[in-house]
Motif scaffolding. Sequence first.
Motif, PDB file in Angstrom:
ATOM      1  N   GLU A 119      -7.062  -6.557 -14.125  1.00 28.08           N
ATOM      2  CA  GLU A 119      -7.735  -5.928 -12.986  1.00 28.08           C
ATOM      3  C   GLU A 119      -6.842  -4.858 -12.361  1.00 28.08           C
ATOM      4  O   GLU A 119      -7.311  -3.766 -12.037  1.00 28.08           O
ATOM      5  N   ASN A 120      -5.565  -5.169 -12.179  1.00 24.98           N
ATOM      6  CA  ASN A 120      -4.645  -4.195 -11.589  1.00 24.98           C
ATOM      7  C   ASN A 120      -4.408  -3.011 -12.521  1.00 24.98           C
ATOM      8  O   ASN A 120      -4.366  -1.857 -12.074  1.00 24.98           O
ATOM      9  N   ALA A 121      -4.271  -3.270 -13.801  1.00 23.29           N
ATOM     10  CA  ALA A 121      -4.076  -2.189 -14.765  1.00 23.29           C
ATOM     11  C   ALA A 121      -5.302  -1.274 -14.788  1.00 23.29           C
ATOM     12  O   ALA A 121      -5.171  -0.047 -14.878  1.00 23.29           O
ATOM     13  N   GLU A 147      -2.327  -3.044  -5.644  1.00 20.65           N
ATOM     14  CA  GLU A 147      -2.540  -3.987  -6.737  1.00 20.65           C
ATOM     15  C   GLU A 147      -2.970  -5.336  -6.171  1.00 20.65           C
ATOM     16  O   GLU A 147      -2.195  -6.276  -6.094  1.00 20.65           O
ATOM     17  N   ASP A 148      -4.239  -5.390  -5.784  1.00 21.11           N
ATOM     18  CA  ASP A 148      -4.764  -6.607  -5.166  1.00 21.11           C
ATOM     19  C   ASP A 148      -5.742  -7.351  -6.075  1.00 21.11           C
ATOM     20  O   ASP A 148      -6.444  -8.253  -5.634  1.00 21.11           O
ATOM     21  N   GLY A 149      -5.760  -6.969  -7.344  1.00 24.85           N
ATOM     22  CA  GLY A 149      -6.597  -7.687  -8.295  1.00 24.85           C
ATOM     23  C   GLY A 149      -6.048  -9.079  -8.545  1.00 24.85           C
ATOM     24  O   GLY A 149      -4.887  -9.363  -8.259  1.00 24.85           O
ATOM     25  N   LYS A 171      -7.412  -0.752 -12.289  1.00 22.32           N
ATOM     26  CA  LYS A 171      -7.387   0.034 -11.052  1.00 22.32           C
ATOM     27  C   LYS A 171      -6.434   1.215 -11.181  1.00 22.32           C
ATOM     28  O   LYS A 171      -6.758   2.339 -10.784  1.00 22.32           O
ATOM     29  N   LYS A 172      -5.262   0.978 -11.745  1.00 18.50           N
ATOM     30  CA  LYS A 172      -4.275   2.044 -11.905  1.00 18.50           C
ATOM     31  C   LYS A 172      -4.766   3.100 -12.893  1.00 18.50           C
ATOM     32  O   LYS A 172      -4.597   4.295 -12.674  1.00 18.50           O
ATOM     33  N   ASP A 232      -0.664   6.211  -5.341  1.00 15.71           N
ATOM     34  CA  ASP A 232      -0.400   4.835  -4.949  1.00 15.71           C
ATOM     35  C   ASP A 232      -1.674   4.018  -5.130  1.00 15.71           C
ATOM     36  O   ASP A 232      -2.766   4.461  -4.765  1.00 15.71           O
ATOM     37  N   VAL A 233      -1.515   2.848  -5.706  1.00 15.14           N
ATOM     38  CA  VAL A 233      -2.643   1.961  -5.943  1.00 15.14           C
ATOM     39  C   VAL A 233      -2.281   0.585  -5.402  1.00 15.14           C
ATOM     40  O   VAL A 233      -1.211   0.058  -5.716  1.00 15.14           O
ATOM     41  N   PHE A 282      -3.608  -9.260 -14.176  1.00 15.98           N
ATOM     42  CA  PHE A 282      -2.924  -8.059 -14.656  1.00 15.98           C
ATOM     43  C   PHE A 282      -3.946  -7.027 -15.112  1.00 15.98           C
ATOM     44  O   PHE A 282      -3.815  -5.838 -14.833  1.00 15.98           O
TER      45      PHE A 282
END
Length: 66
Positions: free
Chosen positions: A51-53, A44-46, A55-56, A41-42, A49
């Motif tokens: 930033e979230n990608a 997604e607070d970037g 992180k994942k 689980d990540v 898109f």
Amino acid sequence: MKIDELVVATGNANKVREIRQVFADSGIRIIAASERGGMPDVVEDGETFVENATKKALAGAAAFGC
């Protein structure tokens, strides 16, 4: 650097199938995240898109030892 395998971070079996078709002649083994225990689980607070990608991708790489 030569890539031997690629872990696809999706739970969508159809996407995995499509990606395997694209890479069929490449010699790269496509592995679904579910074959490695699933994606962590990540949050997604970037702000974007990208930033979230990122992180994942980093969370998946850490979880799968890549």
